[in-house]
Design a protein around this motif. Sequence first.
Motif, PDB file in Angstrom:
ATOM      1  N   ASP A   1       0.827  -1.204   0.000  1.00 17.76           N
ATOM      2  CA  ASP A   1       0.000   0.000   0.000  1.00 17.76           C
ATOM      3  C   ASP A   1       0.865   1.259   0.000  1.00 17.76           C
ATOM      4  O   ASP A   1       0.701   2.158  -0.827  1.00 17.76           O
ATOM      5  N   ARG A   2       1.799   1.317   0.944  1.00 18.79           N
ATOM      6  CA  ARG A   2       2.627   2.519   1.111  1.00 18.79           C
ATOM      7  C   ARG A   2       3.900   2.503   0.277  1.00 18.79           C
ATOM      8  O   ARG A   2       4.575   3.516   0.142  1.00 18.79           O
ATOM      9  N   MET A   3       4.216   1.337  -0.262  1.00 13.77           N
ATOM     10  CA  MET A   3       5.441   1.186  -1.041  1.00 13.77           C
ATOM     11  C   MET A   3       6.675   1.573  -0.222  1.00 13.77           C
ATOM     12  O   MET A   3       7.591   2.239  -0.704  1.00 13.77           O
ATOM     13  N   GLU A   4       6.695   1.136   1.032  1.00 17.22           N
ATOM     14  CA  GLU A   4       7.846   1.355   1.896  1.00 17.22           C
ATOM     15  C   GLU A   4       7.809   0.360   3.046  1.00 17.22           C
ATOM     16  O   GLU A   4       6.762  -0.216   3.349  1.00 17.22           O
ATOM     17  N   PHE A   5       8.966   0.164   3.686  1.00 13.47           N
ATOM     18  CA  PHE A   5       9.017  -0.658   4.895  1.00 13.47           C
ATOM     19  C   PHE A   5      10.230  -0.235   5.718  1.00 13.47           C
ATOM     20  O   PHE A   5      11.158   0.426   5.224  1.00 13.47           O
ATOM     21  N   PHE A   6      10.217  -0.625   6.985  1.00 11.19           N
ATOM     22  CA  PHE A   6      11.240  -0.200   7.938  1.00 11.19           C
ATOM     23  C   PHE A   6      12.187  -1.360   8.230  1.00 11.19           C
ATOM     24  O   PHE A   6      11.753  -2.502   8.431  1.00 11.19           O
ATOM     25  N   VAL A   7      13.486  -1.080   8.230  1.00  9.16           N
ATOM     26  CA  VAL A   7      14.501  -2.079   8.566  1.00  9.16           C
ATOM     27  C   VAL A   7      14.936  -1.816  10.007  1.00  9.16           C
ATOM     28  O   VAL A   7      15.639  -0.834  10.283  1.00  9.16           O
ATOM     29  N   TYR A   8      14.503  -2.669  10.913  1.00  9.01           N
ATOM     30  CA  TYR A   8      14.725  -2.428  12.343  1.00  9.01           C
ATOM     31  C   TYR A   8      16.200  -2.485  12.715  1.00  9.01           C
ATOM     32  O   TYR A   8      16.677  -1.739  13.575  1.00  9.01           O
ATOM     33  N   GLU A   9      16.954  -3.353  12.081  1.00 13.28           N
ATOM     34  CA  GLU A   9      18.361  -3.540  12.440  1.00 13.28           C
ATOM     35  C   GLU A   9      19.210  -2.302  12.105  1.00 13.28           C
ATOM     36  O   GLU A   9      20.211  -2.038  12.771  1.00 13.28           O
ATOM     37  N   THR A  10      18.843  -1.574  11.080  1.00 11.89           N
ATOM     38  CA  THR A  10      19.632  -0.398  10.666  1.00 11.89           C
ATOM     39  C   THR A  10      18.911   0.915  10.946  1.00 11.89           C
ATOM     40  O   THR A  10      19.523   1.986  10.834  1.00 11.89           O
TER      41      THR A  10
ATOM     42  N   GLU B   1      16.587   2.249   9.108  1.00  9.89           N
ATOM     43  CA  GLU B   1      16.299   2.993   7.875  1.00  9.89           C
ATOM     44  C   GLU B   1      14.964   2.562   7.276  1.00  9.89           C
ATOM     45  O   GLU B   1      14.479   1.454   7.514  1.00  9.89           O
ATOM     46  N   THR B   2      14.366   3.442   6.511  1.00  6.87           N
ATOM     47  CA  THR B   2      13.131   3.149   5.789  1.00  6.87           C
ATOM     48  C   THR B   2      13.454   2.992   4.307  1.00  6.87           C
ATOM     49  O   THR B   2      14.079   3.881   3.708  1.00  6.87           O
ATOM     50  N   ILE B   3      13.035   1.882   3.743  1.00  8.91           N
ATOM     51  CA  ILE B   3      13.239   1.618   2.317  1.00  8.91           C
ATOM     52  C   ILE B   3      11.971   2.027   1.581  1.00  8.91           C
ATOM     53  O   ILE B   3      10.901   1.463   1.808  1.00  8.91           O
ATOM     54  N   ARG B   4      12.082   3.021   0.708  1.00 10.22           N
ATOM     55  CA  ARG B   4      10.935   3.497  -0.065  1.00 10.22           C
ATOM     56  C   ARG B   4      11.149   3.191  -1.545  1.00 10.22           C
ATOM     57  O   ARG B   4      12.281   3.217  -2.033  1.00 10.22           O
ATOM     58  N   ALA B   5      10.051   2.925  -2.239  1.00  8.23           N
ATOM     59  CA  ALA B   5      10.139   2.628  -3.664  1.00  8.23           C
ATOM     60  C   ALA B   5      10.590   3.871  -4.429  1.00  8.23           C
ATOM     61  O   ALA B   5       9.955   4.926  -4.338  1.00  8.23           O
ATOM     62  N   ARG B   6      11.674   3.755  -5.168  1.00  9.05           N
ATOM     63  CA  ARG B   6      12.148   4.874  -5.993  1.00  9.05           C
ATOM     64  C   ARG B   6      11.215   5.064  -7.188  1.00  9.05           C
ATOM     65  O   ARG B   6      10.983   6.198  -7.634  1.00  9.05           O
ATOM     66  N   HIS B   7      10.696   3.960  -7.706  1.00 14.29           N
ATOM     67  CA  HIS B   7       9.719   3.983  -8.798  1.00 14.29           C
ATOM     68  C   HIS B   7       8.684   2.910  -8.452  1.00 14.29           C
ATOM     69  O   HIS B   7       9.046   1.749  -8.241  1.00 14.29           O
ATOM     70  N   ARG B   8       7.423   3.283  -8.427  1.00 11.13           N
ATOM     71  CA  ARG B   8       6.386   2.329  -8.030  1.00 11.13           C
ATOM     72  C   ARG B   8       6.327   1.162  -9.026  1.00 11.13           C
ATOM     73  O   ARG B   8       6.071   1.375 -10.222  1.00 11.13           O
ATOM     74  N   PRO B   9       6.578  -0.055  -8.572  1.00 14.55           N
ATOM     75  CA  PRO B   9       6.571  -1.195  -9.500  1.00 14.55           C
ATOM     76  C   PRO B   9       5.151  -1.572  -9.918  1.00 14.55           C
ATOM     77  O   PRO B   9       4.180  -1.262  -9.226  1.00 14.55           O
ATOM     78  N   ILE B  10       5.054  -2.210 -11.073  1.00 16.76           N
ATOM     79  CA  ILE B  10       3.794  -2.833 -11.484  1.00 16.76           C
ATOM     80  C   ILE B  10       3.759  -4.204 -10.818  1.00 16.76           C
ATOM     81  O   ILE B  10       4.588  -5.067 -11.123  1.00 16.76           O
ATOM     82  N   VAL B  11       2.830  -4.403  -9.900  1.00 10.23           N
ATOM     83  CA  VAL B  11       2.782  -5.637  -9.116  1.00 10.23           C
ATOM     84  C   VAL B  11       1.706  -6.555  -9.694  1.00 10.23           C
ATOM     85  O   VAL B  11       0.535  -6.168  -9.804  1.00 10.23           O
ATOM     86  N   ILE B  12       2.106  -7.764 -10.064  1.00 11.88           N
ATOM     87  CA  ILE B  12       1.165  -8.775 -10.562  1.00 11.88           C
ATOM     88  C   ILE B  12       1.242  -9.974  -9.630  1.00 11.88           C
ATOM     89  O   ILE B  12       2.316 -10.539  -9.408  1.00 11.88           O
ATOM     90  N   ILE B  13       0.091 -10.322  -9.059  1.00 10.28           N
ATOM     91  CA  ILE B  13       0.001 -11.412  -8.081  1.00 10.28           C
ATOM     92  C   ILE B  13      -0.864 -12.515  -8.672  1.00 10.28           C
ATOM     93  O   ILE B  13      -1.966 -12.254  -9.156  1.00 10.28           O
TER      94      ILE B  13
END
Length: 279
Positions: free
Chosen positions: A133-142, A144-156
């Motif tokens: 949904d947010r196109m981001e997640f948090f890395v607890y060990e470091t 830092e927050t990893i955010r999508a530089r370009h929103r991917p096309i997601v096919i499930i």
Amino acid sequence: MKFTGSDSYVATEDLMIAVNAAVTLERPLLVKGEPGTGKTELARQVAAALGLPIIEWHIKSTTKAQQGLYEYDAVSRLRDSQLGEERVRDVRNYIKPGKLWEAFAADSKVVLLIDEIDKADIEFPNDLLQELDRMEFFVYETGETIRARHRPIVIITSNNEKELPDAFLRRCFFHYIRFPDMDTMKRIVEVHFPGIKEALLTAALTRFYEIRETPGLKKKPSTSEVLDWLKLLLAEDLSPEDLRRDGTSALPKLHGALLKNEQDVHLFERLAFMARAQR
């Protein structure tokens, strides 16, 4: 950026509409359908048609959502600390990015395939809700927050082996790939076997659809299986006459490409026995 099918993949009008709607809405495209109807191949063809790289995440029964984000190898870090390794000072040396991280960090837009999501635990889709949904997640060990530089096309993709949570479904654009009708199947076959004789193709597909519609069949043969069967028919140089029922056996020629369990083979043997008994 519109998907209009490709020379090697026959996409129906409603499937093309679904792909383009998901791209416009920037929502994951959830594709369901029988196994062998081209769900996984769709993602590859969308990537090829749009000129985008593809990242594939194939889900197993043991797959956890966290693996798609990253994995932290605490055991290796502990071992290295005991050996006095210098690299132990940087925790990033022990973090392995997952497929979502790869897609988020890509230098350009990519297609992210999450294949057979219904194989995983029921909580798996819910565990990915926020990240997709947010196109981001948090890395607890470091920290830092990893955010999508370009929103991917997601096919499930899903084979419908289990129900997916409503909260997850609300965030997706849904499409069900119906099994191809005769005309669509002929177009699919023509892509794989250009120039196949019309008489053989018609006889083979007529027999194929008869098998699929047989009452009591445990596993209906799929598109990929009929393509395998046709490949064998062509290799053996069989004629349309070879595919007709002869009254002594209800099993088609080279039936091992179509029928994949003993119950279905026995079913056709019983049908042949009953047909002979009624004569």
